[in-house]
Write an enzyme that holds these catalytic residues in place. Sequence first.
Site, PDB file in Angstrom:
ATOM      1  N   GLY A 472       0.826  -1.237   0.080  1.00  0.00           N
ATOM      2  CA  GLY A 472      -0.091   0.044   0.026  1.00  0.00           C
ATOM      3  C   GLY A 472       0.778   1.340  -0.008  1.00  0.00           C
ATOM      4  O   GLY A 472       0.319   2.359  -0.090  1.00  0.00           O
ATOM      5  N   THR A 473       2.354   1.084  -0.042  1.00  0.00           N
ATOM      6  CA  THR A 473       2.959   2.029   0.080  1.00  0.00           C
ATOM      7  C   THR A 473       3.675   2.712  -1.190  1.00  0.00           C
ATOM      8  O   THR A 473       3.803   3.994  -1.203  1.00  0.00           O
ATOM      9  CB  THR A 473       4.343   1.336   0.567  1.00  0.00           C
ATOM     10  OG1 THR A 473       4.531   0.478  -0.030  1.00  0.00           O
ATOM     11  CG2 THR A 473       4.271   1.367   1.961  1.00  0.00           C
ATOM     12  N   ARG A 633      15.973  12.476  -2.074  1.00  0.00           N
ATOM     13  CA  ARG A 633      14.925  13.182  -3.153  1.00  0.00           C
ATOM     14  C   ARG A 633      13.619  12.617  -2.898  1.00  0.00           C
ATOM     15  O   ARG A 633      13.757  11.233  -2.863  1.00  0.00           O
ATOM     16  CB  ARG A 633      15.767  12.676  -4.465  1.00  0.00           C
ATOM     17  CG  ARG A 633      15.024  13.225  -5.649  1.00  0.00           C
ATOM     18  CD  ARG A 633      15.918  12.640  -6.750  1.00  0.00           C
ATOM     19  NE  ARG A 633      15.564  12.891  -8.025  1.00  0.00           N
ATOM     20  CZ  ARG A 633      15.964  12.356  -9.158  1.00  0.00           C
ATOM     21  NH1 ARG A 633      16.917  11.347  -9.282  1.00  0.00           N
ATOM     22  NH2 ARG A 633      15.477  12.849 -10.141  1.00  0.00           N
ATOM     23  N   LEU A 635      10.742  10.952  -4.609  1.00  0.00           N
ATOM     24  CA  LEU A 635      10.557  10.722  -5.877  1.00  0.00           C
ATOM     25  C   LEU A 635       9.032  10.767  -6.558  1.00  0.00           C
ATOM     26  O   LEU A 635       8.584  10.939  -7.690  1.00  0.00           O
ATOM     27  CB  LEU A 635      10.964   8.959  -6.109  1.00  0.00           C
ATOM     28  CG  LEU A 635      12.279   8.844  -5.998  1.00  0.00           C
ATOM     29  CD1 LEU A 635      12.432   7.299  -6.241  1.00  0.00           C
ATOM     30  CD2 LEU A 635      13.190   9.550  -6.651  1.00  0.00           C
ATOM     31  N   ASN A 636       8.051  10.833  -5.428  1.00  0.00           N
ATOM     32  CA  ASN A 636       6.812  10.971  -5.960  1.00  0.00           C
ATOM     33  C   ASN A 636       6.118  11.780  -4.496  1.00  0.00           C
ATOM     34  O   ASN A 636       5.728  11.211  -3.703  1.00  0.00           O
ATOM     35  CB  ASN A 636       5.965   9.908  -6.172  1.00  0.00           C
ATOM     36  CG  ASN A 636       4.364  10.041  -6.512  1.00  0.00           C
ATOM     37  OD1 ASN A 636       3.801  10.867  -6.171  1.00  0.00           O
ATOM     38  ND2 ASN A 636       3.863   8.977  -7.387  1.00  0.00           N
ATOM     39  N   PRO A 637       6.105  12.962  -4.824  1.00  0.00           N
ATOM     40  CA  PRO A 637       5.615  13.648  -3.503  1.00  0.00           C
ATOM     41  C   PRO A 637       4.044  13.505  -3.244  1.00  0.00           C
ATOM     42  O   PRO A 637       3.717  13.642  -1.928  1.00  0.00           O
ATOM     43  CB  PRO A 637       5.382  15.214  -4.101  1.00  0.00           C
ATOM     44  CG  PRO A 637       5.743  15.429  -5.754  1.00  0.00           C
ATOM     45  CD  PRO A 637       6.150  13.955  -6.048  1.00  0.00           C
ATOM     46  N   GLY A 707      14.062   6.383   2.214  1.00  0.00           N
ATOM     47  CA  GLY A 707      12.717   5.578   2.342  1.00  0.00           C
ATOM     48  C   GLY A 707      11.890   6.452   3.244  1.00  0.00           C
ATOM     49  O   GLY A 707      12.553   7.106   4.076  1.00  0.00           O
ATOM     50  N   GLY A 709       8.503   5.176   4.448  1.00  0.00           N
ATOM     51  CA  GLY A 709       7.704   4.256   4.890  1.00  0.00           C
ATOM     52  C   GLY A 709       7.405   4.429   6.436  1.00  0.00           C
ATOM     53  O   GLY A 709       6.434   4.213   7.037  1.00  0.00           O
ATOM     54  N   GLU A 710       8.655   4.811   7.143  1.00  0.00           N
ATOM     55  CA  GLU A 710       8.604   4.658   8.508  1.00  0.00           C
ATOM     56  C   GLU A 710       8.598   5.776   9.380  1.00  0.00           C
ATOM     57  O   GLU A 710       8.202   6.048  10.466  1.00  0.00           O
ATOM     58  CB  GLU A 710       9.749   3.591   9.146  1.00  0.00           C
ATOM     59  CG  GLU A 710       8.962   2.188   8.921  1.00  0.00           C
ATOM     60  CD  GLU A 710       9.895   0.924   8.847  1.00  0.00           C
ATOM     61  OE1 GLU A 710      10.891   1.192   7.740  1.00  0.00           O
ATOM     62  OE2 GLU A 710      10.036  -0.149   9.424  1.00  0.00           O
TER      63      GLU A 710
END
Length: 743
Positions: A472-473, A633, A635-637, A707, A709-710
């Site tokens: 879902g990330t 960076r 990659l997808n805001p 990353g 995600g966390e």
Amino acid sequence: MTTPSTQLGRPVNRVDGRAKVTGEARYAGEFNVPGLLYGQVVSSTIARGRIKSIDASEALRLPGVLRVFTHENRPSLPWFDRKYRDDDAPSGSPFRPLHNDKVVYSGQPVALVVAETFELARHAASLVRIEYKPDSHETDLRAQRKKAYAPRQGKDGFEPPPKPWGHADKALDKAAVKVDAEYETPVEHHNPMEPHASTVIHEDDGTLTIYDKTQGVLNSQTYVCNVFDLPKEQVRVRSPFVGGAFGSGLRPQYQLFLAVLAARELKRSVRVTLTREQMFTFGHRPATLQRVALGASADGTLEALIHEAVSETSSFEDYIEVLVNWGSMLYRCDNVRADYKVAALDCYTPIDMRAPGAAIGVYALESAMDELAHALRMDPIALRLKNYSERDQNKDKPYSSKELRACYQQGAERFGWARRNPEPRSMREGHELVGWGMATGIWDAMQQPASAKAVLGLDGRLVVSSATADIGTGTYTVMTQIAADTLGLPIESVTFKLGDSSLPMAPLEGGSWTVASVGSAVKEACEKLREQLVTFARKTKGSPLAGVGAEEVVFAEGQLRNASDPSRAVSIVEAMRLGGVTHLEEQTSAVPSPKQQAYTRCVHSAVFAEVKVDEALGTVRVTRVVSAVAGGRVLNPKTARSQVMGGVVWGISMALHEETALDHTLGRFMNHNYAEYHVPVNADVRDIDVIFVDEDDTVVNPLGAKGLGEIGIVGVAAAVANAVFHATGRRVRGLPITLDKLL
Ligand code: MOS
């Protein structure tokens, strides 16, 4: 041959969004075949002891019930003698379902009822009579604390506590200002929308195709092969969509074992789905008790930093979390001592949950920093800036990048921190006390070896694949962007495939390392395609790019172009024709560059929270959160922002709602349902504002992305707790902050 980036940094919509919202995206328990059987797990009702007898006769009398598997009739398996541990297993001896008559935790699977329908299996499971001979159990962390021990280190990449330096205890004694406090965090359980499930499709030749809820199809495949002694060719694991996991899918869970066991014994396809209640029986965020002691001189210089933690583990594995290492990474201090121990309880082994270690370790640390700032009568941001660390003292290494100062500055500005009256209980709106708190967040920016394959067809379509996961990330979307960007293709021309053990090797999808790891492999594979296309276009007679220097060729809009004369161009498909190929294929493995070793690589954040506390009722609402993240960076805001927002929501949940209550008499988790296990609903979540500060990192990985995600969850609970203190003058040192603790 530098091609300007056209896809990276763009807020591309989820490429799987439509499949997700239309129900086309199927989860592990939604793949159907004719003749599918259903397994229902019977869970133990005692925490420790032995099974005296199992009477399944009543269940078996029902027409349509095929078998009740127990330790008495299960087949003999190599795993029961040879100890195989999955990729995410901590040190110790993993739990083996139906191994013998021993019960080691409440909720342990002790039988599997297999029937022709789901309803029948469920009903039949209620008819299995089990008699136990219970032993005494211990599930209270406080009571077991005195028996805590230093855990065996097992997991790769998980740092032991730093060795002490200076004289922390002496420095604390002498410090002009100090705080010395204990913080407590409770057990929390994973409650993804999709419960754990495995659908095992059994072919006549014994081949298994397994739809498993997992963050690592290869981990599940290797597990099944080792446990059941099967060759890899015979086991394919798929997990194209995952309905939330964040750690719960890192280890193969017992429903996978039981479904495969039943399928092999019955030579039929079998599905085992766990009930919501059973979602509380295979791992959880561990309860912790943490002492943080900080000493400072009157000007706020940190002179002593002590962080001692004990967390729970099971009686059979040493589950470890990185709880106590963060303070000396974030703050410069000459006298540091960290200590970490585990205490064994008669519960299942804990498991990773979003930012394992940091989520709760940083909660304690950042609460203590707030207490110190208050004791010093110093602004909480000023205290953090005063002790800002330019190097990671634990390893004596510089950071590959660390724009945390910008996080403090931009976050504070967006939040309006300058308008804060430092005095607790000084801000009020009607019957509500208003509090503003802040905290720092930190998480690792890791890269693991990973592979990817890229295939370009004459139809102009690019298919890239890797055995990673999308929990879902946004993995599907970001990998598609990386591939499209590298070859100058529109998003629509690219398909990314994942969640299949037959695809190239990828690490477990966890640790916030997927973009760095799999993304780097995707980029490399596509770069290799690019090289081939450039060669075709330059070396073929009559090509518009014949003789053009390789570095002069750029990829844009599906074409290879001469950078200085864009009218000289060929399409990607024409370049393939020039090369006389019908398709192009490249598979590569990307490994972390050795230059990373010289640096500590982390993602940072500054979190600001506003709470409103009803003085009469003790109810807390989080009305505003600003999270400023330095994550390299972006990659997808859009997907990045979603990740951080999701983390913030979970952080609010940690701060105010989540707690699994143990009944120590029964040794059992009691609130194992959505009614009594509290999570925030929409009404609990108000304004969340996410800022990504500029951060340039040429070390972390070829993409420069860290990353995300966390990091979103780290620091949130402390920011909320600190805001509650600011609102009320009451320091609550145990999560969650429920109203009884404020009245
Ligand atoms: Mo994450 S807790 O590494 O899925």
